[in-house]
Design a protein around this motif. Structure first.
Motif, PDB file in Angstrom:
ATOM      1  N   PHE A 177       4.590   7.031  10.946  1.00  0.00           N
ATOM      2  CA  PHE A 177       5.930   7.163  10.371  1.00  0.00           C
ATOM      3  C   PHE A 177       6.388   5.904   9.639  1.00  0.00           C
ATOM      4  O   PHE A 177       7.125   5.987   8.639  1.00  0.00           O
ATOM      5  CB  PHE A 177       6.924   7.492  11.487  1.00  0.00           C
ATOM      6  CG  PHE A 177       8.310   7.812  10.991  1.00  0.00           C
ATOM      7  CD1 PHE A 177       8.541   8.936  10.214  1.00  0.00           C
ATOM      8  CD2 PHE A 177       9.384   6.992  11.311  1.00  0.00           C
ATOM      9  CE1 PHE A 177       9.825   9.230   9.752  1.00  0.00           C
ATOM     10  CE2 PHE A 177      10.660   7.278  10.867  1.00  0.00           C
ATOM     11  CZ  PHE A 177      10.885   8.413  10.091  1.00  0.00           C
ATOM     12  N   GLY A 205       9.724  12.828   9.759  1.00  0.00           N
ATOM     13  CA  GLY A 205       9.642  12.661  11.204  1.00  0.00           C
ATOM     14  C   GLY A 205       8.896  13.785  11.894  1.00  0.00           C
ATOM     15  O   GLY A 205       8.101  13.546  12.818  1.00  0.00           O
ATOM     16  N   VAL A 238      11.481   9.499  15.978  1.00  0.00           N
ATOM     17  CA  VAL A 238      11.291   9.378  14.525  1.00  0.00           C
ATOM     18  C   VAL A 238      12.157  10.400  13.796  1.00  0.00           C
ATOM     19  O   VAL A 238      11.772  10.937  12.758  1.00  0.00           O
ATOM     20  CB  VAL A 238       9.801   9.548  14.147  1.00  0.00           C
ATOM     21  CG1 VAL A 238       8.987   8.349  14.592  1.00  0.00           C
ATOM     22  CG2 VAL A 238       9.218  10.828  14.737  1.00  0.00           C
TER      23      VAL A 238
END
Length: 214
Positions: free
Chosen positions: A72, A84, A163
Protein backbone atom coordinates in the motif's frame (compact mmCIF):
# COMPACT_ATOMS: atom_id res chain seq x y z
CA UNK A 1 -25.54 -2.20 20.63
CA UNK A 2 -29.02 -2.46 19.11
CA UNK A 3 -29.11 1.31 18.62
CA UNK A 4 -25.77 1.21 16.82
CA UNK A 5 -27.09 -1.45 14.44
CA UNK A 6 -30.24 0.56 13.76
CA UNK A 7 -28.36 3.82 13.14
CA UNK A 8 -25.39 2.49 11.17
CA UNK A 9 -26.83 -0.61 9.55
CA UNK A 10 -26.00 0.50 5.99
CA UNK A 11 -22.38 1.31 6.90
CA UNK A 12 -21.93 -2.00 8.71
CA UNK A 13 -23.42 -3.98 5.82
CA UNK A 14 -21.20 -2.08 3.38
CA UNK A 15 -18.14 -3.04 5.44
CA UNK A 16 -19.38 -6.62 5.71
CA UNK A 17 -19.66 -6.80 1.92
CA UNK A 18 -16.05 -5.69 1.52
CA UNK A 19 -14.90 -8.20 4.14
CA UNK A 20 -16.72 -11.04 2.38
CA UNK A 21 -15.39 -10.13 -1.07
CA UNK A 22 -11.83 -9.76 0.20
CA UNK A 23 -12.01 -12.99 2.21
CA UNK A 24 -13.50 -15.10 -0.58
CA UNK A 25 -11.06 -13.69 -3.15
CA UNK A 26 -8.08 -14.25 -0.87
CA UNK A 27 -9.32 -17.74 0.03
CA UNK A 28 -9.55 -18.85 -3.61
CA UNK A 29 -6.20 -17.44 -4.70
CA UNK A 30 -4.32 -18.40 -1.53
CA UNK A 31 -5.51 -21.99 -1.98
CA UNK A 32 -4.30 -21.98 -5.59
CA UNK A 33 -0.94 -20.36 -4.82
CA UNK A 34 -0.46 -22.37 -1.64
CA UNK A 35 -1.08 -25.66 -3.43
CA UNK A 36 1.36 -24.69 -6.19
CA UNK A 37 4.04 -23.74 -3.64
CA UNK A 38 3.45 -27.03 -1.79
CA UNK A 39 4.08 -28.92 -5.03
CA UNK A 40 7.22 -26.83 -5.53
CA UNK A 41 8.39 -27.74 -2.03
CA UNK A 42 8.26 -31.47 -2.74
CA UNK A 43 9.69 -31.18 -6.27
CA UNK A 44 12.77 -33.19 -7.20
CA UNK A 45 14.14 -30.15 -9.02
CA UNK A 46 16.30 -28.32 -6.47
CA UNK A 47 15.68 -24.88 -8.02
CA UNK A 48 11.92 -25.33 -8.03
CA UNK A 49 12.11 -26.60 -4.46
CA UNK A 50 14.12 -23.54 -3.44
CA UNK A 51 11.47 -21.25 -4.93
CA UNK A 52 8.74 -23.00 -2.94
CA UNK A 53 10.72 -23.00 0.31
CA UNK A 54 11.83 -19.40 -0.20
CA UNK A 55 8.27 -18.21 -0.78
CA UNK A 56 6.96 -19.99 2.32
CA UNK A 57 9.83 -18.89 4.56
CA UNK A 58 9.49 -15.29 3.40
CA UNK A 59 5.80 -14.79 4.05
CA UNK A 60 5.55 -17.04 7.11
CA UNK A 61 8.15 -14.98 8.91
CA UNK A 62 6.82 -11.53 8.04
CA UNK A 63 3.97 -9.85 9.95
CA UNK A 64 0.84 -9.53 7.83
CA UNK A 65 0.78 -5.79 8.51
CA UNK A 66 4.27 -5.38 6.99
CA UNK A 67 3.19 -7.23 3.84
CA UNK A 68 0.07 -5.11 3.41
CA UNK A 69 1.83 -1.80 4.17
CA UNK A 70 4.58 -2.66 1.68
CA UNK A 71 1.95 -3.09 -1.03
CA UNK A 72 0.00 0.00 0.00
CA UNK A 73 2.84 2.43 0.80
CA UNK A 74 6.10 1.24 -0.77
CA UNK A 75 5.01 -0.04 -4.19
CA UNK A 76 3.30 3.27 -5.15
CA UNK A 77 6.72 4.93 -4.81
CA UNK A 78 7.77 2.80 -7.79
CA UNK A 79 4.65 3.44 -9.84
CA UNK A 80 2.59 0.43 -8.73
CA UNK A 81 -0.50 1.90 -7.09
CA UNK A 82 -3.11 -0.09 -5.19
CA UNK A 83 -6.16 1.06 -3.27
CA UNK A 84 -6.68 -0.16 0.27
CA UNK A 85 -9.00 -3.02 -0.66
CA UNK A 86 -6.65 -4.35 -3.35
CA UNK A 87 -3.52 -4.02 -1.20
CA UNK A 88 -5.23 -5.71 1.72
CA UNK A 89 -6.61 -8.55 -0.37
CA UNK A 90 -3.33 -9.20 -2.19
CA UNK A 91 -1.36 -9.06 1.06
CA UNK A 92 -3.81 -11.40 2.74
CA UNK A 93 -3.52 -13.81 -0.20
CA UNK A 94 0.28 -13.85 -0.21
CA UNK A 95 0.46 -14.24 3.56
CA UNK A 96 -2.17 -16.99 3.88
CA UNK A 97 -0.90 -18.96 0.88
CA UNK A 98 2.42 -19.53 2.66
CA UNK A 99 0.67 -21.25 5.58
CA UNK A 100 -1.58 -23.22 3.25
CA UNK A 101 1.51 -24.34 1.32
CA UNK A 102 3.08 -25.79 4.46
CA UNK A 103 -0.19 -27.49 5.36
CA UNK A 104 -0.67 -29.07 1.92
CA UNK A 105 3.01 -30.05 1.77
CA UNK A 106 2.60 -31.99 5.00
CA UNK A 107 -0.38 -33.76 3.47
CA UNK A 108 1.56 -34.65 0.32
CA UNK A 109 4.47 -36.00 2.35
CA UNK A 110 2.00 -38.12 4.31
CA UNK A 111 1.15 -40.10 1.18
CA UNK A 112 3.34 -43.21 0.64
CA UNK A 113 5.98 -42.50 -1.99
CA UNK A 114 5.20 -45.78 -3.67
CA UNK A 115 1.98 -44.29 -5.03
CA UNK A 116 3.91 -41.77 -7.13
CA UNK A 117 6.16 -44.51 -8.48
CA UNK A 118 3.21 -46.79 -9.20
CA UNK A 119 1.36 -44.01 -11.02
CA UNK A 120 4.35 -43.17 -13.20
CA UNK A 121 4.96 -46.84 -13.99
CA UNK A 122 1.35 -47.13 -15.15
CA UNK A 123 1.99 -44.50 -17.82
CA UNK A 124 0.87 -41.31 -16.10
CA UNK A 125 3.06 -38.22 -16.01
CA UNK A 126 4.36 -36.78 -12.74
CA UNK A 127 1.81 -33.94 -12.96
CA UNK A 128 -1.08 -36.34 -13.64
CA UNK A 129 -0.16 -38.53 -10.67
CA UNK A 130 0.08 -35.47 -8.45
CA UNK A 131 -3.27 -34.07 -9.64
CA UNK A 132 -5.38 -37.24 -9.78
CA UNK A 133 -3.84 -39.42 -7.06
CA UNK A 134 -1.67 -37.54 -4.56
CA UNK A 135 -3.47 -34.21 -4.07
CA UNK A 136 -6.98 -35.65 -3.44
CA UNK A 137 -5.57 -37.84 -0.67
CA UNK A 138 -3.43 -35.01 0.70
CA UNK A 139 -6.40 -32.64 0.98
CA UNK A 140 -8.39 -35.32 2.77
CA UNK A 141 -5.63 -35.57 5.36
CA UNK A 142 -5.24 -31.82 5.94
CA UNK A 143 -8.91 -30.77 6.13
CA UNK A 144 -8.71 -29.77 9.85
CA UNK A 145 -5.57 -27.55 9.65
CA UNK A 146 -6.71 -26.19 6.28
CA UNK A 147 -10.02 -25.21 7.84
CA UNK A 148 -8.15 -23.36 10.58
CA UNK A 149 -6.24 -21.41 7.94
CA UNK A 150 -9.49 -20.39 6.25
CA UNK A 151 -10.94 -19.20 9.55
CA UNK A 152 -7.76 -17.27 10.31
CA UNK A 153 -8.00 -15.69 6.88
CA UNK A 154 -11.47 -14.30 7.62
CA UNK A 155 -10.28 -12.91 10.95
CA UNK A 156 -7.09 -11.50 9.42
CA UNK A 157 -9.15 -9.65 6.81
CA UNK A 158 -9.57 -6.97 9.50
CA UNK A 159 -6.10 -5.82 8.40
CA UNK A 160 -7.88 -3.88 5.63
CA UNK A 161 -8.88 -1.37 8.30
CA UNK A 162 -5.23 -0.32 8.55
CA UNK A 163 -5.14 0.76 4.89
CA UNK A 164 -8.60 2.38 4.69
CA UNK A 165 -10.00 -0.74 3.07
CA UNK A 166 -13.56 0.19 4.15
CA UNK A 167 -14.10 -3.31 5.54
CA UNK A 168 -16.16 -4.34 8.55
CA UNK A 169 -13.45 -3.43 11.07
CA UNK A 170 -12.84 -0.08 9.38
CA UNK A 171 -16.53 0.80 9.62
CA UNK A 172 -16.49 -0.29 13.26
CA UNK A 173 -13.59 2.06 13.99
CA UNK A 174 -15.44 4.94 12.36
CA UNK A 175 -18.63 4.24 14.29
CA UNK A 176 -16.76 3.90 17.59
CA UNK A 177 -14.95 7.21 17.03
CA UNK A 178 -18.24 8.92 16.16
CA UNK A 179 -20.45 7.54 18.93
CA UNK A 180 -17.76 6.99 21.59
CA UNK A 181 -19.63 3.76 22.36
CA UNK A 182 -16.61 1.49 21.97
CA UNK A 183 -18.00 -1.41 24.00
CA UNK A 184 -21.26 -1.62 22.08
CA UNK A 185 -19.62 -1.06 18.69
CA UNK A 186 -16.83 -3.61 19.00
CA UNK A 187 -19.16 -6.15 20.63
CA UNK A 188 -21.43 -5.87 17.62
CA UNK A 189 -18.53 -6.12 15.16
CA UNK A 190 -17.16 -9.12 17.07
CA UNK A 191 -20.51 -10.88 16.91
CA UNK A 192 -20.65 -10.36 13.15
CA UNK A 193 -17.19 -11.92 12.79
CA UNK A 194 -18.45 -14.86 14.86
CA UNK A 195 -21.39 -15.25 12.50
CA UNK A 196 -18.88 -15.48 9.65
CA UNK A 197 -16.38 -17.87 11.25
CA UNK A 198 -18.53 -20.26 13.30
CA UNK A 199 -20.41 -21.75 10.31
CA UNK A 200 -17.07 -22.23 8.56
CA UNK A 201 -15.73 -24.01 11.64
CA UNK A 202 -18.75 -26.35 11.76
CA UNK A 203 -18.49 -26.97 8.02
CA UNK A 204 -14.87 -28.08 8.37
CA UNK A 205 -15.78 -30.41 11.24
CA UNK A 206 -18.59 -31.87 9.13
CA UNK A 207 -16.27 -32.44 6.17
CA UNK A 208 -13.67 -34.01 8.45
CA UNK A 209 -16.27 -36.44 9.82
CA UNK A 210 -17.64 -37.31 6.37
CA UNK A 211 -14.21 -37.88 4.90
CA UNK A 212 -13.18 -40.01 7.87
CA UNK A 213 -16.19 -42.28 7.31
CA UNK A 214 -15.75 -42.55 3.53
Amino acid sequence: MVNIWQMYQSDILSGLKVTLIASITALIFSLMIGTLMAIFQVSRNKWVKRIGNGYVNLFRNLPLLIVVMFLFVVLPLYGIKMDGITAGTVGLTLYTSAFIADTVRAGIEGIPKGQMEAGISSGLTHIQVMWYIILPQAFKIVIPPLGNQFINLVKNSSILAMVTGADLMYQGDLIASTTFNTIGTYTLIGLIYLVLTLPLSYLMKYLETRLAVS
